[in-house]
Design a protein around this motif. Structure first.
Motif, PDB file in Angstrom:
ATOM      1  N   GLU A   1       0.778  -1.141  -0.004  1.00 54.66           N
ATOM      2  CA  GLU A   1       0.053  -0.069  -0.089  1.00 54.66           C
ATOM      3  C   GLU A   1       0.734   1.315   0.087  1.00 54.66           C
ATOM      4  OE1 GLU A   1      -2.294  -0.812   3.237  1.00 54.66           O
ATOM      5  OE2 GLU A   1      -3.744  -1.957   2.088  1.00 54.66           O
TER       6      GLU A   1
ATOM      7  N   ASP B   1      -6.546   4.355  20.337  1.00 57.34           N
ATOM      8  CA  ASP B   1      -5.644   5.739  20.066  1.00 57.34           C
ATOM      9  C   ASP B   1      -4.887   5.917  18.749  1.00 57.34           C
ATOM     10  OD1 ASP B   1      -6.725   6.318  22.431  1.00 57.34           O
ATOM     11  OD2 ASP B   1      -5.365   5.211  23.576  1.00 57.34           O
ATOM     12  N   ARG B   2      -4.801   4.680  18.109  1.00 53.39           N
ATOM     13  CA  ARG B   2      -4.044   4.945  16.866  1.00 53.39           C
ATOM     14  C   ARG B   2      -4.929   5.427  15.845  1.00 53.39           C
ATOM     15  NH1 ARG B   2      -3.351   0.814  13.556  1.00 53.39           N
ATOM     16  NH2 ARG B   2      -0.941   1.751  12.988  1.00 53.39           N
TER      17      ARG B   2
ATOM     18  N   LEU C   1      -0.947  14.206   4.511  1.00 52.79           N
ATOM     19  CA  LEU C   1      -1.831  13.035   4.983  1.00 52.79           C
ATOM     20  C   LEU C   1      -0.873  11.835   5.682  1.00 52.79           C
ATOM     21  CD1 LEU C   1      -4.647  11.871   5.794  1.00 52.79           C
ATOM     22  CD2 LEU C   1      -4.862  11.035   3.742  1.00 52.79           C
TER      23      LEU C   1
ATOM     24  N   SER D   1      -1.473  -3.254   7.578  1.00 53.73           N
ATOM     25  CA  SER D   1      -0.795  -1.905   7.256  1.00 53.73           C
ATOM     26  C   SER D   1      -1.682  -0.796   8.003  1.00 53.73           C
ATOM     27  CB  SER D   1      -0.574  -1.590   5.911  1.00 53.73           C
ATOM     28  OG  SER D   1      -1.913  -1.620   5.317  1.00 53.73           O
ATOM     29  N   MET D   2      -2.462  -0.028   7.187  1.00 48.12           N
ATOM     30  CA  MET D   2      -3.028   1.022   7.754  1.00 48.12           C
ATOM     31  C   MET D   2      -3.962   0.776   9.260  1.00 48.12           C
ATOM     32  SD  MET D   2      -3.709   3.533   4.511  1.00 48.12           S
ATOM     33  CE  MET D   2      -4.443   2.390   3.505  1.00 48.12           C
TER      34      MET D   2
ATOM     35  N   ARG E   1      -3.990  -1.763  11.379  1.00 47.87           N
ATOM     36  CA  ARG E   1      -3.535  -2.947  12.200  1.00 47.87           C
ATOM     37  C   ARG E   1      -4.215  -3.049  13.463  1.00 47.87           C
ATOM     38  NH1 ARG E   1       2.850  -1.244  11.404  1.00 47.87           N
ATOM     39  NH2 ARG E   1       1.500   0.511  10.411  1.00 47.87           N
TER      40      ARG E   1
ATOM     41  N   LYS F   1       0.843  12.722   8.633  1.00 46.53           N
ATOM     42  CA  LYS F   1       0.011  12.610   9.868  1.00 46.53           C
ATOM     43  C   LYS F   1      -0.250  11.338  10.319  1.00 46.53           C
ATOM     44  CE  LYS F   1      -2.638  16.877   8.938  1.00 46.53           C
ATOM     45  NZ  LYS F   1      -3.774  17.223   8.277  1.00 46.53           N
ATOM     46  N   MET F   2      -0.740  10.493   9.339  1.00 42.41           N
ATOM     47  CA  MET F   2      -0.697   8.966   9.550  1.00 42.41           C
ATOM     48  C   MET F   2       0.700   8.270  10.127  1.00 42.41           C
ATOM     49  SD  MET F   2      -2.940   7.851   6.426  1.00 42.41           S
ATOM     50  CE  MET F   2      -3.326   6.186   7.061  1.00 42.41           C
TER      51      MET F   2
ATOM     52  N   MET G   1      -7.118   8.380  13.546  1.00 41.72           N
ATOM     53  CA  MET G   1      -6.598   9.871  13.263  1.00 41.72           C
ATOM     54  C   MET G   1      -7.744  10.779  14.130  1.00 41.72           C
ATOM     55  SD  MET G   1      -4.102   9.596  11.202  1.00 41.72           S
ATOM     56  CE  MET G   1      -3.815  11.002  10.516  1.00 41.72           C
TER      57      MET G   1
ATOM     58  N   LYS H   1       0.856   8.633  13.673  1.00 42.90           N
ATOM     59  CA  LYS H   1      -0.161   7.835  14.448  1.00 42.90           C
ATOM     60  C   LYS H   1       0.104   6.258  14.270  1.00 42.90           C
ATOM     61  CE  LYS H   1      -3.504  10.303  16.459  1.00 42.90           C
ATOM     62  NZ  LYS H   1      -4.335   9.901  17.724  1.00 42.90           N
ATOM     63  N   GLY H   2       1.444   6.239  13.664  1.00 46.34           N
ATOM     64  CA  GLY H   2       1.631   4.735  13.398  1.00 46.34           C
ATOM     65  C   GLY H   2       0.732   4.020  12.086  1.00 46.34           C
ATOM     66  N   ARG H   3       0.092   4.863  11.456  1.00 48.28           N
ATOM     67  CA  ARG H   3      -0.748   4.121  10.608  1.00 48.28           C
ATOM     68  C   ARG H   3      -0.278   3.893   9.108  1.00 48.28           C
ATOM     69  NH1 ARG H   3      -5.446   3.899  12.775  1.00 48.28           N
ATOM     70  NH2 ARG H   3      -6.762   3.100  11.219  1.00 48.28           N
ATOM     71  N   THR H   4       1.133   4.461   9.004  1.00 45.98           N
ATOM     72  CA  THR H   4       1.610   4.427   7.750  1.00 45.98           C
ATOM     73  C   THR H   4       1.733   3.055   7.282  1.00 45.98           C
ATOM     74  OG1 THR H   4       3.214   6.022   8.437  1.00 45.98           O
ATOM     75  CG2 THR H   4       2.985   6.015   6.302  1.00 45.98           C
ATOM     76  N   PRO H   5       1.562   2.620   5.855  1.00 47.30           N
ATOM     77  CA  PRO H   5       1.696   1.136   5.767  1.00 47.30           C
ATOM     78  C   PRO H   5       3.541   0.860   5.640  1.00 47.30           C
ATOM     79  CG  PRO H   5       0.504   2.213   4.195  1.00 47.30           C
ATOM     80  CD  PRO H   5       0.870   3.254   4.867  1.00 47.30           C
ATOM     81  N   PRO H   6       3.566  -0.348   5.957  1.00 48.23           N
ATOM     82  CA  PRO H   6       5.219  -0.523   6.202  1.00 48.23           C
ATOM     83  C   PRO H   6       5.715  -0.569   4.808  1.00 48.23           C
ATOM     84  CG  PRO H   6       3.742  -2.570   6.049  1.00 48.23           C
ATOM     85  CD  PRO H   6       2.899  -1.524   6.412  1.00 48.23           C
TER      86      PRO H   6
END
Lengths: 319, 281
Positions: A267, B276-277, A286, B13-14, B16, A289-290, B279, A293-298
């Motif tokens: 992704e 908490d993960r 974006l 990924s996004m 998890r 910002k992600m 946005m 929050k640790g939301r970026t895809p690896p």
């Protein structure tokens, strides 16, 4: 005969006079088996002669009487009052014009935008027989050849899918489901010779690849036509004809490539591969910002166990 | 209850937190999930445009892996659900296609027969576990919290392929919220499209779709949106600030996964569930 009082809440609107649409309520004794169209006719003849709607065949064939009943686009002539009763039969049945089309008056919408899009996208057969030889030579279509487009030819252009379409709701320029269905139907007609040009037109901006596949068109087609199958087939055809430069096609190609490479979708580079370098630039804020929050895809996805099996399948299929 | 669990790419990924929260629930709900480690990406309803054969073989194989374990296949992503069920319907109705797919699976000792069902986690909760058993397990009822249930598309449409909820007025997620003690708000977007699938090809239009849904949930005074689909979650949560740009709304609204609201009602912490993960928190 079962009979009961039913309330109907009907949207009224004359754009020449009214600032905004409003609703009229009618309470009528109805027998089981009565259709919405018969109710509308009754109201027009007995209660409110100004109520405006369009209807003709009364048999689900002409496609002129589509309205929204309780929020869903349907043919008034094939929809029974009894099937629309909610709240134990006490809630009013809501009748409104189709969405995504201009209202001329009350339940009557202007269908011209649909017709204009069909015209722009060549919604007719362009035959191999030259114009001057037309009528002298038969061009037969076999049963098997017709079967491919059989369901698509059932379309009566009632506009229900146009009204239900999610993309139409946010972009009036979108090509729309009935036009895509017609494109599929013409491109798979064995008499037609202009598939390339037609597909080139429908893959332009606001076209084929903008469909969100929400399946609302299929779900609410008044003739049960599998419209999405036609849209799927057109997207396949875009690959077959090498029309793969669009963002939508590049997006699909990424799924194909990733499944072979790792078995997982990568992704993190999907925007880049779909939109190109400049196109994905706007996504950086974006992405940052992600990341916080640790939301970026690896950056690198793991290979699934036994990825070699998947690659074997790809190799065999490519032969 | 034992199931094979399909690993969705987005949940690695996004989003998890989906698999993480499901992990923390399994014991409470008495569900055993065997991860389908050999399963490949379903193709996100995109693979078939490039090659319908690849789509059919890859997903026939995914389901055959669950069949080998004698288990039904469960997913927590609605698009994986639809994609797998589309492949299943094609294969179940055509011996020729089954034979075609199986010719690619034989040397792996796999065979597609059609014996495993493909289900969404939401259906496991409402059908296999059952709402009354779910309600019995609640330790921290979600009393007084108002939820706007957002079903998204690929768990309700096309109904001939999915066949649980009525797409015009779906109710299964509403019933889960009620079983957990939460309240529901009425709003017009519960069965609308989040726009996720066109975010990269028609961003403005997609954001208008997600914006409409988010705005209507805020106007209905919901405290949370809840969704069974990680793709809807991404469109509604990660893209929310962008989707609300230029709209006259007073606040943002957090979006929770199905597994997270169950987790909250079963007494798990926000950290444990990965809330908490998000946005918007």
């Amino acid at each position: 005969m079962e009979r009961r009082e039913v309330s109907f809440r009907i949207q009224r609107y004359n754009p020449q006079v009214d600032q905004t649409p409003f609703y009229d309520n009618f309470k009528i004794a109805v027998e089981k088996g009565i259709t919405i169209l018969r109710v509308l006719n009754h109201i027009k003849e007995q209660l409110e002669p100004r109520l405006t709607f369009r209807a003709f065949c009364q048999a689900g064939i002409c496609g002129s009487c589509a309205v929204r009943v309780n929020g869903i686009s349907k043919l008034a002539c094939t929809t029974q009052v009894w099937d629309e009763l909610t709240g134990g039969g006490d809630d009013p049945i809501l009748i409104e014009p189709l969405s995504n089309l201009p209202v001329i008056r009350d339940l009557l919408v202007d269908i011209d935008p649909v017709i204009e899009k069909l015209r722009q996208n060549q919604g007719w057969v362009v035959p191999s027989i030259p114009e001057e030889k037309m009528g002298f030579k038969e061009h037969a279509v076999s049963d098997d050849e017709f079967e491919v487009i059989n369901a698509a030819t059932d379309c009566i252009l009632c506009g229900s899918c146009y009204s239900e379409c999610s993309m139409m709701g946010v972009n009036p320029r979108y090509i729309s489901p009935p036009v895509l269905l017609k494109t599929f139907r013409m491109n798979n007609d064995t008499r037609d010779t202009d598939g390339d040009e037609r597909l080139r037109r429908v893959t332009a901006d606001h076209g084929l690849w903008d469909c969100t596949h929400c399946y609302r068109c299929v779900e609410h087609c008044t003739k049960n036509i599998p419209i999405m199958d036609g849209i799927h087939r057109l997207r396949e055809e875009a690959f077959e004809r090498g029309m793969t430069g669009s963002e939508g096609a590049r997006h699909a190609q990424a799924f194909f490539d990733d499944t072979r490479n790792t078995g997982r979708l990568r992704e993190v580079t999907l925007p880049l591969r779909t939109k190109g370098v400049t196109g994905s630039f706007g996504m950086l804020p974006l992405a940052l910002k992600m990341a916080l929050k640790g939301r970026t895809p690896p950056l690198f996805v793991h290979r699934i166990a036994g990825i070699e099996r998947i690659r074997e399948i790809y190799r065999k299929l490519e032969k | 209850m034992k199931f094979a669990y399909f690993l969705s790419c987005i949940n690695e990924s996004m989003t998890r937190e989906v698999d993480r929260s499901i992990e923390s629930l399994k014991k409470d709900l008495d569900i055993v999930l065997f991860k389908l480690e050999k399963g490949a990406c379903c193709g996100g309803s995109n693979l078939d445009y490039v090659s319908p054969e690849h789509f059919l073989v890859i997903n026939g194989r995914n389901i055959a892996l669950a069949e080998q374990m004698n288990l039904d296949l469960v997913t927590s992503c609605s698009t994986c659900l639809l994609t797998l069920r589309r492949a299943k319907q094609i294969l179940d109705s055509s011996p020729d296609k089954r034979q075609f797919v199986n010719s690619f699976l034989a040397n792996e000792g796999l065979s597609y027969t059609g014996s495993s069902d493909v289900k969404h986690l939401l259906w496991v909760i409402t059908e296999d576990l059952g709402l009354s058993r779910l309600a019995e397990k609640v330790t921290t009822p979600l009393t007084g919290i108002r939820f706007a249930p957002f079903y998204g598309c690929h768990i309700i449409r096309p109904s001939q392929l999915l066949g649980r909820d009525n797409p015009a007025s779906p109710s299964s997620l509403d019933l889960v919220v009620e079983a957990l003690g939460g309240s529901l708000v009425e709003y017009p977007s519960k069965n609308k499209c989040c726009g996720f699938h066109t975010l990269l090809v028609a961003e403005k239009e997609s954001l208008a779709m997600s914006g409409n849904a988010i705005e209507s949930a805020i106007r209905a005074e919901a405290d949370y949106i809840v969704t069974p689909c990680p793709l809807c979650h991404t469109a509604l949560d990660a893209y929310q600030p962008k989707a609300l740009e230029g709209r006259r709304v007073s606040r943002s609204i957090p979006v929770l996964h199905l597994s997270q609201i169950i987790g909250l009602a079963l007494g798990h912490s926000r950290e444990e569930l990965g809330i908490d993960r998000h946005m918007i928190t």
